[in-house]
Each structure stands twice: as structure tokens, then as C-alpha cells.
Design a protein around this motif. Sequence first.
Motif, PDB file in Angstrom:
ATOM      1  N   ASN A  19       5.855  -5.579  -1.845  1.00 51.28           N
ATOM      2  CA  ASN A  19       6.446  -5.583  -3.075  1.00 51.28           C
ATOM      3  C   ASN A  19       5.693  -5.657  -4.284  1.00 51.28           C
ATOM      4  OD1 ASN A  19       9.821  -6.572  -2.801  1.00 51.28           O
ATOM      5  ND2 ASN A  19       8.777  -7.452  -1.055  1.00 51.28           N
ATOM      6  N   SER A  20       5.845  -4.839  -5.319  1.00 47.07           N
ATOM      7  CA  SER A  20       5.003  -4.862  -6.280  1.00 47.07           C
ATOM      8  C   SER A  20       4.710  -5.914  -7.401  1.00 47.07           C
ATOM      9  CB  SER A  20       5.157  -3.495  -6.973  1.00 47.07           C
ATOM     10  OG  SER A  20       4.794  -2.314  -6.187  1.00 47.07           O
ATOM     11  N   TYR A  21       5.403  -7.169  -6.947  1.00 46.54           N
ATOM     12  CA  TYR A  21       5.496  -8.318  -7.983  1.00 46.54           C
ATOM     13  C   TYR A  21       3.949  -8.972  -7.750  1.00 46.54           C
ATOM     14  CZ  TYR A  21      10.473  -7.767  -7.789  1.00 46.54           C
ATOM     15  OH  TYR A  21      11.933  -7.435  -7.860  1.00 46.54           O
ATOM     16  N   GLU A  22       3.566  -9.868  -8.512  1.00 45.88           N
ATOM     17  CA  GLU A  22       2.430 -10.595  -8.504  1.00 45.88           C
ATOM     18  C   GLU A  22       2.151 -10.985  -7.273  1.00 45.88           C
ATOM     19  OE1 GLU A  22       0.109 -12.065 -11.230  1.00 45.88           O
ATOM     20  OE2 GLU A  22       0.520 -10.114 -11.184  1.00 45.88           O
ATOM     21  N   TYR A  23       3.059 -11.737  -6.322  1.00 51.27           N
ATOM     22  CA  TYR A  23       2.494 -12.268  -5.052  1.00 51.27           C
ATOM     23  C   TYR A  23       2.453 -10.788  -4.015  1.00 51.27           C
ATOM     24  CZ  TYR A  23       2.779 -17.136  -6.423  1.00 51.27           C
ATOM     25  OH  TYR A  23       2.425 -18.354  -6.936  1.00 51.27           O
ATOM     26  N   GLY A  24       2.777  -9.774  -4.397  1.00 51.19           N
ATOM     27  CA  GLY A  24       2.498  -8.578  -3.509  1.00 51.19           C
ATOM     28  C   GLY A  24       1.256  -7.810  -3.897  1.00 51.19           C
ATOM     29  N   ILE A  25       0.807  -7.872  -5.194  1.00 50.86           N
ATOM     30  CA  ILE A  25      -0.212  -7.078  -5.350  1.00 50.86           C
ATOM     31  C   ILE A  25      -1.577  -7.691  -6.282  1.00 50.86           C
ATOM     32  CG2 ILE A  25       1.049  -4.989  -5.646  1.00 50.86           C
ATOM     33  CD1 ILE A  25       1.005  -5.162  -8.717  1.00 50.86           C
ATOM     34  N   HIS A  26      -1.209  -8.919  -6.570  1.00 51.80           N
ATOM     35  CA  HIS A  26      -2.570  -9.514  -7.095  1.00 51.80           C
ATOM     36  C   HIS A  26      -2.955 -10.387  -6.050  1.00 51.80           C
ATOM     37  CE1 HIS A  26      -3.638 -12.613 -10.742  1.00 51.80           C
ATOM     38  NE2 HIS A  26      -4.735 -11.959 -10.276  1.00 51.80           N
ATOM     39  N   VAL A  27      -4.382  -9.960  -6.153  1.00 52.72           N
ATOM     40  CA  VAL A  27      -5.347 -10.516  -4.869  1.00 52.72           C
ATOM     41  C   VAL A  27      -6.399 -11.354  -5.406  1.00 52.72           C
ATOM     42  CG1 VAL A  27      -4.375  -9.032  -3.181  1.00 52.72           C
ATOM     43  CG2 VAL A  27      -6.430  -8.486  -4.491  1.00 52.72           C
ATOM     44  N   PRO A  28      -7.136 -12.125  -4.512  1.00 54.80           N
ATOM     45  CA  PRO A  28      -8.491 -12.780  -4.926  1.00 54.80           C
ATOM     46  C   PRO A  28      -9.477 -11.692  -4.974  1.00 54.80           C
ATOM     47  CG  PRO A  28      -7.611 -13.501  -2.722  1.00 54.80           C
ATOM     48  CD  PRO A  28      -6.579 -12.784  -3.349  1.00 54.80           C
ATOM     49  N   LEU A  29     -10.565 -11.926  -5.729  1.00 56.08           N
ATOM     50  CA  LEU A  29     -11.665 -11.085  -5.762  1.00 56.08           C
ATOM     51  C   LEU A  29     -12.827 -11.877  -6.542  1.00 56.08           C
ATOM     52  CD1 LEU A  29     -13.316  -8.334  -5.271  1.00 56.08           C
ATOM     53  CD2 LEU A  29     -12.705  -7.775  -7.750  1.00 56.08           C
ATOM     54  N   ALA A  30     -13.998 -12.076  -5.727  1.00 52.86           N
ATOM     55  CA  ALA A  30     -15.178 -12.431  -5.938  1.00 52.86           C
ATOM     56  C   ALA A  30     -16.311 -11.942  -5.545  1.00 52.86           C
ATOM     57  CB  ALA A  30     -15.203 -13.934  -5.795  1.00 52.86           C
ATOM     58  N   VAL A  31     -17.446 -11.637  -6.330  1.00 49.00           N
ATOM     59  CA  VAL A  31     -18.569 -10.979  -6.243  1.00 49.00           C
ATOM     60  C   VAL A  31     -19.930 -11.991  -6.354  1.00 49.00           C
ATOM     61  CG1 VAL A  31     -19.928  -9.138  -6.537  1.00 49.00           C
ATOM     62  CG2 VAL A  31     -17.313  -8.808  -6.697  1.00 49.00           C
ATOM     63  N   ARG A  32     -20.788 -11.868  -5.565  1.00 48.77           N
ATOM     64  CA  ARG A  32     -21.884 -12.995  -5.629  1.00 48.77           C
ATOM     65  C   ARG A  32     -23.253 -12.296  -5.491  1.00 48.77           C
ATOM     66  NH1 ARG A  32     -26.003 -15.859  -2.949  1.00 48.77           N
ATOM     67  NH2 ARG A  32     -26.408 -17.723  -3.647  1.00 48.77           N
ATOM     68  N   TYR A  33     -24.201 -12.381  -6.384  1.00 48.95           N
ATOM     69  CA  TYR A  33     -25.540 -11.624  -6.313  1.00 48.95           C
ATOM     70  C   TYR A  33     -26.249 -12.046  -7.403  1.00 48.95           C
ATOM     71  CZ  TYR A  33     -29.090  -7.821  -5.161  1.00 48.95           C
ATOM     72  OH  TYR A  33     -30.248  -7.352  -4.982  1.00 48.95           O
TER      73      TYR A  33
END
Length: 536
Positions: free
Chosen positions: A283-297
Motif C-alpha cells: 500500500n502506498s500509505y506511510e507505513y508502506g513506503i516510508h522507510v528508515p535510512l541512515a548513512v555513516r562515514y
Amino acid sequence: MKKSSLILFLLIALQLAAKSQTNEKRPNILFVISDDQSFAHTSFEGSPFVNTPAFDKVASEGIYFKNCIAGSPGCAPSRSAIITGRHHWQNEQSGQHAAPWLKKYVPFVDLLSANGYATGRTGKGVSPFQYARNEQDSTWRETDAAGISHSEIQYKVGSAEDVRPSTKVSNLNYFENFKYFMENVKGENPFFFWFGSTEPHRDYELDSWKRTDKKLSDVEVPGFFPENAVIRGDMLDYAVEIEWFDNHLNQMLKYLEEIGELENTIIIVTSDNGMPFPRAKANSYEYGIHVPLAVRYPKDFPGGRVVNDLIGFADLAPTILELAGTSDVGMMPITGKSLVPILESTKQGVVDESSKYAFSGRERHSSSRYLNWGYPQRAIRSEDFLLIWNIKPDRWPAGAPQRIKPGTANELLPMYGVDEQGVYHDGWAFTDTDDSPTKTYLIENRLENDVNLFFRLAHDKRPEYELFDIKKDPDNITNLIGDIRFENVEKELKMALLEELVKTADPRVVGEDKEVFDSYLRYSPMREFPAPGSEN
């Protein structure tokens, strides 16, 4: 030694020396992706029932992206967007669930390999796709688009080393496979490694959470579910699997630190789509398309920052290529925009003012409707609002409510998959939603006053357009379409969405065959459904 031979020897030596120097300067890249995890479910984001110390380390010491939008609420099209830098609707079959991967959609991993990177993966790659099986599949890619698999090392079931928290998590020892790659494949080259966990994809061991210190009262239940022990327990089993994924990431981080490679390794952690629950995944709702993202360097990216820019999955390929000093020549034209300026910035909040929107969408997920039809959606997300275009509102969003009984020509299973005793049977209805205790509860108790609304939110047909205020309504319950107070927002988002779809030549908008996505063959198990309108 002849002069010509000496010159050739010196040239080769110079090339090797230059390559060695280049490799020393280029960073390693560890790309980490879970399978079906919504944005809310990390302890860094504040979840009280999910503990993710490894993700938290990456997010707190690096950059946490508050608004990362997956390419799709389903895994195959979402992973297609990651690896090609293009929206899934631009990739023909190579952007659709369980279809062939065509050779012309070259993944960025191939270019990294050609440019001196040691590449490999463990666990789930870019799938489910059908790769070439024999010479007849001459236009299809032969190997997984995420690279060559290193997934031979497994936990021996029942042994002392089998410390898995659930019988349903994969028996792959992701960390040991990564360690094998580092010690036996990498050599002196910089590396790109894809760690694709199959967790927290379903199914789960029922009540695995009871072997932990978790409590039902810890769970934050999304507003589109009733609050009861069944849903809370299901979400705790989901949490157990997220934590197993995070455990292997933690082992990888510690290992890289031990061998002195952590500070020269860019760590990217995300998920392919949202949690495998009704009204979330697929489903294209928040809980379907909103995901975690973190980048470390820390070497090049100022850390300790939370960034609100809208990030789409098509942005990841150009970012990784730039970080690896690798040209995109050989790939199909990239749609996404490199995130390197944001990564190298010192700013928080909104860093790039031009990054106003992110886009997502879906076509076919599982085999869930008449003639394998999908449920086409396109979505646009701003920092404050989400607009969804349900292109075929006459279709059932979670799949047909009734299917043809396997092995028969036209005998129908009961409506909603519920037998005469009121019991729901897995796989009998709404098959675009993974079977689960939550799904079963909503269906079996759909006539109860305190459950009916939640059943309908997950399964009823939907209007052509939906608009939600993300800040006030993060669970996407109240559709604002037609509300005069949001008329300008609706107009702006519809216009921006259409502009993007036209610019990227989406067949649903500009194609000669607007139904082409439903014509692609599916290379996974099929189900049969009655023609629309012929259900009981």
C-alpha cells in the motif's frame, strides 16, 4: 631485457601503482537492506518495542534521513529503483514483481566491479525476479543484479551455534558470509557488499517474543489497527525479526572496526518497503513506503545530523556511483539525483531546498486478481503531505475477496476466505496482504463494531485520489480530497506528480499501451480469480 620489454614492464608497474593508490583513496561501501520494515520501527526513531543499537550507531554517528520514501511498497520494484537509479515504471519487466530482468537494465554494481571494486552479497538480492534459465532467455540477465551471492554459511539447526531467536528467521549466517567475502574475495580492492536480510519478511514464529523481555504494553499500535493482544503480539514477533537483522549488522560493524576498515567504509542502512501487515506493505500509505535510512562515514560526512529532505530510492544509485568515483556510462539514463552534497553538508533539517518531493508507486504485487491484474498506484510525498493516485479504483486494493478453488474450473472459495465456522483460511482471499494473525483477526471479527472500521480501511475499494496530512495524520486515516482548505495542496501535488510521470515516460500516462504492466508474465505461483463483479 629488451628496451621494448622494459618499457612495457614499467607501464604495467605504473598502472598497478596508480590502481593501488586509487583503491586506497576510494571508500568501501556496505549497503544494508532489511525486508519489510517501516520507518517507525527503530529505537533511534523512538520505537519503545524495537531495539536496534547497530542502526542507532549508524544514525547517531552519521546522517539520519527523516523522509526516505521507497521506490514502491513492494520489494522487487523497490529494489529495481535502487539498483538502476530509475523509477520502477521506467524499467519495463525489470521493475515488476516476479518478472524477467532484462540485460539492458545494467545495475550500478556491474560498473563498480568493472572499476576495481570487489563486489558481492549475502541473503536477498534484487528479487523476486526471473533471471536467465537457459539460452532461450537470451535477453535476460544471468545473475542477480545485486552481485554474486555468498550465502553458503548457515546455522546448523539444533546446534550450540544456532542462536536464532525464532524458528522462522533465515538460517543464513549473514555475518559469517560477509566475513568470508572479506577474507577470501575482497583481496586488496575496495569493496561494495550488499547485505540483504530476509527479515522481517513473513512468516513469523507465533509468540517468539515471549522468549524475550518484551511486553505487550510496550507496543505502539498504528491507528489503522484495533488495540488488542493479537495485534500487539504480532508486532512483537515482527520486532524480534528486526532485531535479528540489526544483530548481524552490529557484528559486521564490530568486525570492520577490528580489522581497521570501519572508518574507510561508508555504511548505508535502509529497508525495501514497509511492514508486512494490512494497509502497510503493498500500500502506498506511510507505513508502506516510508522507510528508515541512515548513512555513516565520519571521514567525509559530518555526523550527528537529522535531515528532512525528501529522498527517493532512485537517488541511491547516482550517490553510490559518485562516492565510488565511477561513471554511470553503460546504464540506462539515471532519474535520481546524487545525495553527496547533502552527505557532505554540515546542515540539518532541509539541506537542499529543491528536494521538495519523493515519488513511489506500484503495479502487480502477488497473484491477487482476475488475469493477474495489479493495483496500479502512483504517489508523491512532500514533507507535510502524501498524495496517492489509485489508477484503477474499481479494483480491490488488497486483492480480490474471493478466489477460485485450486484444482477446479470455477468453484469459488467462500467470500473473504471465511468458512462456515467463521474461520479464515490462509491464502483464500485478499492475497496482496501477507497472511498473519493481524489479517486473520480483522477478517474474522469484521462484523464487530470496534473492528469493522479497521477491516474496511485495509480491504475496501478506494477513491481515485487520496490526500493526507502527514504531521497531523501519520496513520493516513482522513482523506482530505475535496476539503476546500487543502485545495491548493491537492492541486500542487497532482501537478507535480503528473509532471514527474510525463518526464519519466510512465506508460500509465504517456504510453501507447497503458495496460502493459498487466501483460508481463509472472514467474511465481499463480492463483485463479473470478471476473470482476462475479463474486458471490
